[in-house]
Design a protein around this motif. Structure first.
Motif, PDB file in Angstrom:
ATOM      1  N   GLN A  46       0.851  -1.187   0.000  1.00 16.79           N
ATOM      2  CA  GLN A  46       0.000   0.000   0.000  1.00 16.79           C
ATOM      3  C   GLN A  46       0.884   1.234   0.000  1.00 16.79           C
ATOM      4  OE1 GLN A  46      -1.050   0.101   4.720  1.00 16.79           O
ATOM      5  NE2 GLN A  46      -2.570  -0.719   3.399  1.00 16.79           N
ATOM      6  N   THR A  47       0.338   2.285  -0.549  1.00 20.40           N
ATOM      7  CA  THR A  47       1.057   3.546  -0.637  1.00 20.40           C
ATOM      8  C   THR A  47       0.770   4.356   0.619  1.00 20.40           C
ATOM      9  OG1 THR A  47       0.740   3.518  -3.027  1.00 20.40           O
ATOM     10  CG2 THR A  47       1.436   5.592  -2.057  1.00 20.40           C
ATOM     11  N   ASN A  48       1.837   4.906   1.206  1.00 16.29           N
ATOM     12  CA  ASN A  48       1.638   5.732   2.396  1.00 16.29           C
ATOM     13  C   ASN A  48       1.463   7.193   1.997  1.00 16.29           C
ATOM     14  OD1 ASN A  48       4.225   6.820   2.000  1.00 16.29           O
ATOM     15  ND2 ASN A  48       5.178   5.304   3.342  1.00 16.29           N
ATOM     16  N   GLY A  49       1.188   8.051   2.953  1.00 14.74           N
ATOM     17  CA  GLY A  49       0.918   9.462   2.697  1.00 14.74           C
ATOM     18  C   GLY A  49       2.108  10.241   2.178  1.00 14.74           C
ATOM     19  N   TYR A  50       3.311   9.709   2.284  1.00 12.22           N
ATOM     20  CA  TYR A  50       4.523  10.400   1.833  1.00 12.22           C
ATOM     21  C   TYR A  50       4.960   9.975   0.432  1.00 12.22           C
ATOM     22  CZ  TYR A  50       4.698  11.492   6.784  1.00 12.22           C
ATOM     23  OH  TYR A  50       4.386  11.923   8.036  1.00 12.22           O
ATOM     24  N   THR A  54       4.664   0.559   1.123  1.00 10.92           N
ATOM     25  CA  THR A  54       4.929  -0.349   2.238  1.00 10.92           C
ATOM     26  C   THR A  54       4.453  -1.737   1.847  1.00 10.92           C
ATOM     27  OG1 THR A  54       4.574   1.450   3.795  1.00 10.92           O
ATOM     28  CG2 THR A  54       4.522  -0.773   4.683  1.00 10.92           C
TER      29      THR A  54
END
Length: 133
Positions: A46-50, A54
């Motif tokens: 999954q893509t994190n906010g930055y 991950t």
């Protein structure tokens, strides 16, 4: 190279290793990709906010290890096959005795020694304790 009449086409039997070399590389590549897919299928990403990604192991760890092992082994085997057998080749086998013409389009540098060359093996039979083994 041409036939004796100057026609740049020699008739003969075509020889090639492409029919065995290419399917072997294809099978090894497909097996490596299957191993990668098996290993990746055990993870969730999954893509994190930055903006980073991950990856977390959510499946069977044994299957992930098996997939990586399969992928790495097949990739190494494909590299070995490429190094061992080189590249594909295509050749025309011309029967013995067929007359051909060789056309040389630029000067060839030939190292020609008029008096011949001598080989020195570094020993003499006349010296004490020397000679052939």
């Amino acid at each position: 190279m041409s036939d004796e009449n100057g026609i740049p086409c020699l008739s003969g039997e075509r020889k090639s290793n492409a029919s065995t070399y290419l399917p072997t590389l294809f099978a090894l590549g497909a097996s490596s990709a299957a191993g990668d897919a098996l290993a990746q299928n055990q993870n969730s990403t999954q893509t994190n906010g930055y903006g980073g990604v991950t990856s977390t192991l959510t499946g069977d760890a044994g299957q992930a290890v098996l997939g990586k092992a399969l992928s790495g082994g097949m990739r190494d085997t494909a590299d070995w096959v490429k190094a061992r057998y080189g590249q594909t080749f295509d050749a025309i086998y011309v029967p013995p005795g067929m007359k051909v013409a060789i056309h040389i389009t630029k000067q060839l540098a030939i190292d020609y020694e008029e008096k011949g060359r001598k080989v020195n093996y570094g020993f003499s039979l006349s010296q004490a304790g020397t000679g052939l083994d």
